[in-house]
Design an enzyme around this catalytic site. Structure first.
Site, PDB file in Angstrom:
ATOM      1  N   ASP A   1       8.766 -10.221   8.139  1.00 29.73           N
ATOM      2  CA  ASP A   1       8.782  -9.496   9.404  1.00 29.73           C
ATOM      3  C   ASP A   1      10.134  -8.813   9.511  1.00 29.73           C
ATOM      4  O   ASP A   1      11.154  -9.471   9.763  1.00 29.73           O
ATOM      5  CB  ASP A   1       8.568 -10.467  10.572  1.00 29.73           C
TER       6      ASP A   1
ATOM      7  N   TYR B   1       8.528   8.307  16.030  1.00 27.83           N
ATOM      8  CA  TYR B   1       8.583   8.251  14.561  1.00 27.83           C
ATOM      9  C   TYR B   1       9.616   9.240  14.008  1.00 27.83           C
ATOM     10  O   TYR B   1      10.443   8.893  13.157  1.00 27.83           O
ATOM     11  CB  TYR B   1       7.201   8.548  13.994  1.00 27.83           C
TER      12      TYR B   1
ATOM     13  N   ARG C   1       0.840  -1.202   0.000  1.00 26.87           N
ATOM     14  CA  ARG C   1       0.000   0.000   0.000  1.00 26.87           C
ATOM     15  C   ARG C   1       0.874   1.249   0.000  1.00 26.87           C
ATOM     16  O   ARG C   1       2.088   1.181   0.204  1.00 26.87           O
ATOM     17  CB  ARG C   1      -0.922   0.019   1.226  1.00 26.87           C
TER      18      ARG C   1
ATOM     19  N   SER D   1      11.197  10.740   5.710  1.00 22.47           N
ATOM     20  CA  SER D   1      10.071  11.662   5.829  1.00 22.47           C
ATOM     21  C   SER D   1      10.580  13.027   6.249  1.00 22.47           C
ATOM     22  O   SER D   1      11.567  13.129   6.995  1.00 22.47           O
ATOM     23  CB  SER D   1       9.073  11.140   6.860  1.00 22.47           C
TER      24      SER D   1
END
Length: 202
Positions: free
Chosen positions: A61, A153, A14, A140
């Site tokens: 994983d 994060y 996704r 990010s």
């Protein structure tokens, strides 16, 4: 050097990972996309089939070295050695620091940061033997700007910058590049950084 372009994308079922999967599938890469769930693997396989790309989805994983090693053995037995690694898998467990549990902190650090150590170390071995490789780490802008409720994060995304620059210096002499793509939520910026990530694999 491996003549086949074999790309491995973590978290490819996704979002950004799926978009990179499609872009690489359309550019004649053999693409292995990973997900934590069987449902995610089904999405990857359907996506590859829909665009007529070679490759497969596989359970992974990223918090398990054994799972990563098993994946590498599978890829080598079915396709050959990975020439491009896209470290995209990540999670967020947002909370104000004063309310954040140690479990919320550790799980994000392990999934978003320590997994890069595991993944890069595993797949660098063959890249160094082949004297060719491409690694893209998906970051990010939160790693630069910070964001309330995301100390865990943001810490992983900030650390990604130092990790990428340091590893790039370690392996450059073996014709292996390590780059970072800082993704932003806005559509034009996100698409531009995805294009940059694909460009870095050439």
């Amino acid at each position: 050097m491996n003549d086949k372009k074999i790309a491995l994308i973590s978290g490819a079922n996704r979002g950004i990972g799926k978009e990179i999967l499609i872009a690489l599938g359309k550019s004649n890469h053999i693409v292995i996309g990973t997900s934590r769930s069987e449902e995610g693997v089904d999405v990857i396989n359907k996506t590859l089939k829909d665009i007529g790309a070679k490759g497969v989805g596989h359970i992974l994983d990223v918090k398990s070295s054994d799972s990563i090693s098993e994946l590498n053995r599978f890829i080598k037995s079915e396709y050959g050695t990975v020439s491009a690694l896209i470290n995209n898998a990540g999670i967020n467990k947002d909370n104000l620091l004063i309310r954040m549990s140690e479990e919320e902190w550790n799980e994000v650090i392990d999934t978003n940061l320590t997994s890069l150590y595991r993944m890069s170390k595993e797949f660098l071995k063959d890249m160094m033997k082949n004297r060719f490789g491409r690694i893209i780490n998906i970051g990010s802008v939160v790693g630069l700007m910070g964001n309330a409720g995301q100390t865990n994060y943001a810490s992983t995304k900030a650390a990604l910058i130092g990790f990428t620059k340091s590893l790039a210096r370690e392996v450059a002499s073996r014709n292996i590049t390590v780059n970072l793509s800082l993704i932003h939520i806005s559509e034009p910026t996100r698409l531009g950084m995805i294009s940059y990530a694909v460009f870095c694999l050439k």
